[in-house]
Design an enzyme around this catalytic site. Structure first.
Site, PDB file in Angstrom:
ATOM      1  N   ASP A   1      18.248  59.278   8.365  1.00 42.33           N
ATOM      2  CA  ASP A   1      18.494  58.278   9.484  1.00 42.33           C
ATOM      3  C   ASP A   1      20.031  58.257   9.882  1.00 42.33           C
ATOM      4  OD1 ASP A   1      18.028  57.008  11.774  1.00 42.33           O
ATOM      5  OD2 ASP A   1      17.380  55.385  11.066  1.00 42.33           O
TER       6      ASP A   1
ATOM      7  N   ASP B   1      25.212  53.297   8.899  1.00 46.11           N
ATOM      8  CA  ASP B   1      24.016  52.371   8.940  1.00 46.11           C
ATOM      9  C   ASP B   1      23.390  52.448   7.338  1.00 46.11           C
ATOM     10  OD1 ASP B   1      22.503  49.830   9.464  1.00 46.11           O
ATOM     11  OD2 ASP B   1      21.007  51.175  10.390  1.00 46.11           O
TER      12      ASP B   1
END
Length: 328
Positions: free
Chosen positions: A220, A203
């Site tokens: 993340d 992502d």
């Protein structure tokens, strides 16, 4: 889940956040600061030694313990290799995943800095270099438990979620099914072989890249997966003209190839990955509607105009799959 049924995150009050973190032996003299995250609940906290942490409370029922621990193990491998990525804290027994009152959570080191500017060649080069270093580690072994990018399975799951939503008219439902039926064979034509799958961050948008000047870290890894390498690169290519796009691509690949050779044939998968992201994003919004944060943040999803626009966007992707831009 009905509107009157509380969502699990409703009980995650600031006091419970503090108590959960302090159960690990840290003391927080101040209040947690909620960061911009919808899938999980993420907070910036500072302990009494003035160390800054990011506390991530995982969405109940989304990932298994094994999947979360693979995320953490990947981060540990990257840290051992000297690759800048937010590291997860472990207690005296080596545990990185903790649980209090049914909430699983982890602490990550705070990564300072700002998002890169994708119109700056030096930033693109630095990001390509960073992702190349991540992929060099990622290629060493596969994930055993994380998501695998499988086009038919992912599209089928998204289709089911969208068609279960209450907002589409009869006309929109028929159009959605028709467009997905047309998209799927086009996506399958440019699908990647199993040999192209590797561990990736999954992502790589601007919010997950932080740094200063041309020194960045990737944070993340909640969506880390088995996917082709281009999954972590294509969102860096934002230009609107062929000349600017080629400049961005050149800088990213030049940086990437400091660590690994990039297979240019993967560029043919960009529009397939873009289409997949569009399909999955809308399915994600519908699947999370029972979380009160979603109707507040995305009220337009319940409006007819949103679905007409989504259908137009998917139709445009059908044309893009037929003729990928700027790859000739």
């Amino acid at each position: 889940m009905s509107a009157k049924t509380p969502h699990p995150f409703d009980t995650l009050t600031p006091q419970r956040v503090v108590e959960s973190i302090e159960s690990l032996g840290l003391w927080l003299p101040g209040e947690p600061f909620a960061l911009n995250s919808y899938e999980n609940r993420v907070y910036s906290v500072t302990d009494d030694d003035r160390r800054r942490w990011v506390a991530k409370f995982y969405r109940p029922g989304r990932w298994s313990d094994a999947q979360i621990l693979e995320e953490h193990a990947f981060l540990a491998e990257l840290g051992s290799a000297g690759v800048p990525a937010g590291q997860v804290w472990s207690d005296s027994q080596g545990r990185t995943l903790h649980e209090v009152d049914g909430f699983r959570f982890s602490l990550f080191t705070h990564v300072p800095g700002q998002a890169p500017e994708l119109d700056k060649p030096e930033h693109l080069f630095a990001l390509g270099s960073l992702i190349g270093r991540i992929h060099a580690v990622g290629r060493e072994r596969p994930f055993a438990h994380r998501l695998v990018f499988d086009i038919p399975a992912m599209v089928a799951e998204s289709r089911e979620r969208v068609l279960a939503a209450p907002w589409l008219s009869t006309r929109q439902r028929a159009a959605y099914e028709r467009i997905l039926d047309a998209l799927l064979p086009l996506m399958a034509q440019s699908a990647w072989p199993a040999s192209a799958l590797q561990r990736v961050q999954g992502d790589c948008h601007l919010g997950n890249m932080l740094g200063r000047d041309d020194d960045f870290a990737l944070v993340d890894f909640d969506d880390c997966a088995m996917a082709p390498a281009i999954q972590d690169l294509w969102m860096l290519l934002t230009a609107q003209t062929p000349e600017e796009w080629q400049m961005q691509l050149s800088e990213v690949i030049e940086g990437y190839e400091e660590s690994l050779e990039f297979d240019r044939r993967e560029l043919e998968w960009i529009e397939t990955l873009r289409t997949l992201r569009l399909i999955r994003h809308t399915a994600w919004l519908t699947a999370r509607w029972d979380d009160p944060a979603f109707p507040r943040a995305f009220p337009y999803v319940a409006e007819s105009g949103y679905w007409d626009q989504h259908l137009r966007t998917l139709e445009q992707q059908r044309l893009a799959l037929d003729s990928p831009r700027w790859l000739a």
